[in-house]
Each structure stands twice: as structure tokens, then as C-alpha cells.
Design a protein around this motif. Sequence first.
Motif, mmCIF file in Angstrom:
data_model
loop_
_atom_site.group_PDB
_atom_site.id
_atom_site.type_symbol
_atom_site.label_atom_id
_atom_site.label_comp_id
_atom_site.label_asym_id
_atom_site.label_seq_id
_atom_site.Cartn_x
_atom_site.Cartn_y
_atom_site.Cartn_z
ATOM 1 N N ASP A 146 -39.457 -6.545 -0.510
ATOM 2 C CA ASP A 146 -38.816 -6.790 0.782
ATOM 3 C C ASP A 146 -39.753 -6.163 1.820
ATOM 4 O OD1 ASP A 146 -37.163 -7.274 2.886
ATOM 5 O OD2 ASP A 146 -35.564 -5.920 2.264
ATOM 6 N N ARG A 159 -42.171 -4.707 4.748
ATOM 7 C CA ARG A 159 -42.014 -4.203 6.102
ATOM 8 C C ARG A 159 -43.375 -3.777 6.623
ATOM 9 N NH1 ARG A 159 -37.552 -3.166 3.099
ATOM 10 N NH2 ARG A 159 -35.505 -3.040 4.098
ATOM 11 N N ARG A 164 -33.784 -14.890 5.842
ATOM 12 C CA ARG A 164 -32.653 -13.992 5.695
ATOM 13 C C ARG A 164 -32.509 -13.181 6.973
ATOM 14 N NH1 ARG A 164 -35.116 -9.347 5.327
ATOM 15 N NH2 ARG A 164 -37.142 -9.208 4.313
ATOM 16 N N ALA A 165 -31.368 -12.524 7.129
ATOM 17 C CA ALA A 165 -31.105 -11.747 8.339
ATOM 18 C C ALA A 165 -32.145 -10.670 8.514
ATOM 19 C CB ALA A 165 -29.711 -11.126 8.255
ATOM 20 N N GLY A 166 -32.675 -10.570 9.724
ATOM 21 C CA GLY A 166 -33.620 -9.516 10.048
ATOM 22 C C GLY A 166 -35.064 -9.844 9.763
ATOM 23 N N HIS A 212 -36.904 -10.871 12.936
ATOM 24 C CA HIS A 212 -36.610 -10.078 14.115
ATOM 25 C C HIS A 212 -37.474 -8.823 14.099
ATOM 26 C CE1 HIS A 212 -33.185 -12.740 14.184
ATOM 27 N NE2 HIS A 212 -32.812 -12.272 15.360
ATOM 28 N N GLU A 235 -25.269 -5.193 19.644
ATOM 29 C CA GLU A 235 -26.421 -4.972 18.767
ATOM 30 C C GLU A 235 -27.135 -3.681 19.137
ATOM 31 O OE1 GLU A 235 -28.758 -8.453 19.246
ATOM 32 O OE2 GLU A 235 -27.466 -9.730 18.021
ATOM 33 N N PRO A 288 -30.251 -2.990 5.489
ATOM 34 C CA PRO A 288 -30.366 -4.263 4.760
ATOM 35 C C PRO A 288 -30.564 -5.475 5.660
ATOM 36 C CG PRO A 288 -28.608 -2.927 3.834
ATOM 37 C CD PRO A 288 -29.056 -2.223 5.071
ATOM 38 N N ASP A 289 -29.909 -5.488 6.830
ATOM 39 C CA ASP A 289 -30.071 -6.619 7.742
ATOM 40 C C ASP A 289 -30.872 -6.235 8.974
ATOM 41 O OD1 ASP A 289 -28.234 -4.907 8.806
ATOM 42 O OD2 ASP A 289 -26.800 -6.443 9.431
ATOM 43 N N GLY A 290 -31.638 -5.165 8.883
ATOM 44 C CA GLY A 290 -32.416 -4.696 10.022
ATOM 45 C C GLY A 290 -33.735 -5.424 10.172
ATOM 46 N N ARG A 329 -37.750 -6.125 10.098
ATOM 47 C CA ARG A 329 -38.749 -5.826 9.073
ATOM 48 C C ARG A 329 -40.120 -5.527 9.674
ATOM 49 N NH1 ARG A 329 -34.762 -4.834 6.968
ATOM 50 N NH2 ARG A 329 -33.960 -5.590 4.963
#
Length: 408
Positions: free
Chosen positions: A36, A38, A152-154, A157, A212, A255-257, A259
Motif C-alpha cells: 500500500d 506511500r 480506492r479511497a485516498g 488524494h 474533512e 486506512p482511507d487517508g 497516500r
Amino acid sequence: MRSRAGVSSARRAQPRPESFAARDSSPCQRTPQARDPRLVVIILRGALDGLSAAPPIGDPDYADLHGDLAFAASGDRAALPLDGYFFAHPALGAFKRLYDKRQAAVVHAVATGYRDRSHFDGQDVLESGYPSPGRTESGWLNRALSALPASRAGASHGLGVGAIAPLVIRGPAPALGWAPPGGVAPASGDLAQRVLDLYNHADPALGQKLGEALMAEKVAAEAPGTAAAKTPHPGGPVEAMRVAAAGAARLIAAPDGPRIAALAYDGFDTHFNEGAAQGYLAQRLQGLDAAFDALETNLGDAWKDTVVAAITEFGRTARVNGTHGTDHGTATVALLAGGALAGGRIIADWPSLKPASLYEGRDLYPTMDLRGVLKGLLADQFGLSQKTLAGAIFPDSGAIAPMKGLVA
């Protein structure tokens, strides 16, 4: 000799020991499905002196050239050993620890394509990713966000840390903004909730953005020591740098933050008293070191999939000036860290510090383009193609290949 990063030794004044080649860390391989990824980019504004951050003590011309700013392998000016030829500034203890764990690396004699030594223009080039200054509508990291699949979420962003987000993360792709606490006391939770309720009824879109932001503040404040910083950084710049990194880490670990994140630290313009034990450079490097440590600590398990790149607009002169500092130069270092990094090595095509080898007779000669390093990180972490990297993200850079093998 060719390093694992794929950098040829095309410009070398003298033979180099084998330790100059990037060492093979033999890291454990992880499948793409298990990762995942980052990326955290730290902008060091002011032009970091690479010859002090990662002193080449093994170069026979270093000590005389860098004068009273020069470090040594032992004694009062002892630096931290890395590979026996290159060392680390004494303030970089956490970075040295990560290096020994093969989770940090130094890219030396590196620069952007900019050569005119203006902070403002140099920072434009560094953060915009364009080959020349004046293009400030978006940064290369934001354009990288635009190129990522929104699977996926994040994932697509970003996060910009500071009262004003760094240029590198600004642009059309969505990026959350978060400023570390300090200065004016934050609003009470009750007041914030009342304002949120008001906006949710009057302007739902603005209410969503405010919600947010409040959630980001809550997540970031869970970092140890962050919530207590209600005054303008009582610990000074070192603590301020640590708090910013700790909050950013908490946000991108969610988890949804986001990256991808960007931070910017000022104060690396060391025209005078650069070598003082508690001077500007030592203090700023202590802060950067605290930031590396805070990122590792607060990312938790996500650290294993993270790469951090600390970069600056250009380097400083090889010779000391009349006020015991250095002036604007050319080549410098990029400091890399992260659990996903193939670290524990120096990546350098070292040009030597002989007078004839200095750029324009005064600066460390640039033998690597920083865009190649950044392209390599984006390619290895996120699978971005060379076409995308050379077109949308770093325009007009087709001749600069992504550096290979940076991620384990």
C-alpha cells in the motif's frame, strides 16, 4: 563502474573505491498486491549544504576546501560514518540509524536542471517540475496524483502540510490541507461542531470540506505530543518540524487517508556561522532528523510501504565564505528514507573536489539529475510509466531516465 541505480561513471577525476557503488541491500521482495505504497516529499528551502549534510571525508581535497566547516572521522568535528568515505552530519542520528537498517540512502552530487542560483527561481523549478522557472500553476507531485488510478479511497488524494501548501502538491488534483497546531488557540469542539452544522445546512459542499478538515485535525492530533502544542512551538524549530511530520504521518497512515504528502521546512540558507554546534544548520538538521524519526514512529506498520525524499533547490559553494558560511551553489544531496527503500547505500557518481573538477570553479559538480531520482521513486512506488513521467509530470525531460532499484 556502474552503480545499481544505473548511473554510469562518465565524469570521474580519479578511481573510486568499490564502496562508491550503490550496495545491494538484498531486500525481501513483496508482491504488488501486498503493498500500500506511500510517498512523503520534504522540501528543504534555502539550499542545503550537501558537503556538510553528508560530508565526503574520504575525498582528499574536502578538508582544505571546506575549511573550518569540514567534518572529520574522529575528534571534535567527528561525523557519523556511513560507508567509510561518506559520513552524515552529527545531527542526523536517526537517519544514521535508518541507514544502518538499510532504510535510508544518500544521493550525492545531485541537482535539478536549474543553474542560476536564485532561491525563488530554484524553488519554482524544484517544486513545479518544469525545466525553467515561472510555471507555478501546479507542482509535479500534484500532477503525479492526477496520473494515479482512483482504485480506492485516498489513493488519488494528496496532503499538503502548512498554512500554505507547498507548490509541489498544489494543482487540480484534490489535496487535503493541514497546518500543525501553534499560534492562535484552536476553536473548541463544541464551536467547531456548531459551525459544521451551520454549513451542512447552508452549503453542503463547504460543509463536507470543513468536516474533512476537522477529521484531519482529529487524526493528526492523535500523534504523541501534537495535541499539546497549543502555543507557537515551545520547543523551537526542531519541535515544530517533528510535530508537522508526526501529524502528517498519522494522516497518511489512516486506512482511507492520503497516500502522497508534502511538507516544507525553511532555514537552510547558511551564509554565516554554518558550522556552529547549535547554529542554523545543526538546528535545522536536528529538526529534519526528528521528522524522519516521527514519520517512522507514527506511520506504524505503514512505514514498510513508505518512501521519504528530502530535497532542496540547489547546493552551496564548496569553499567557505568570509562569514564562516557558504553561498549559493549547485550540486547537493537528496536524503531518502523509508521501510520500502532499498537503502543502506550511497548513490553517487562522485566528481571529486579537486579544483579542476568544481562546477564553474566553485561548486560541487552535478553528476545526476534530481528528476531521475524522483521519477524512479514514482515509477517504483506507483507504477507510473516513463511516458507519463517525462510528459505530464516532468515535462520535456525525456532524456532523463528514471533511476532504477530505489524501492525494495
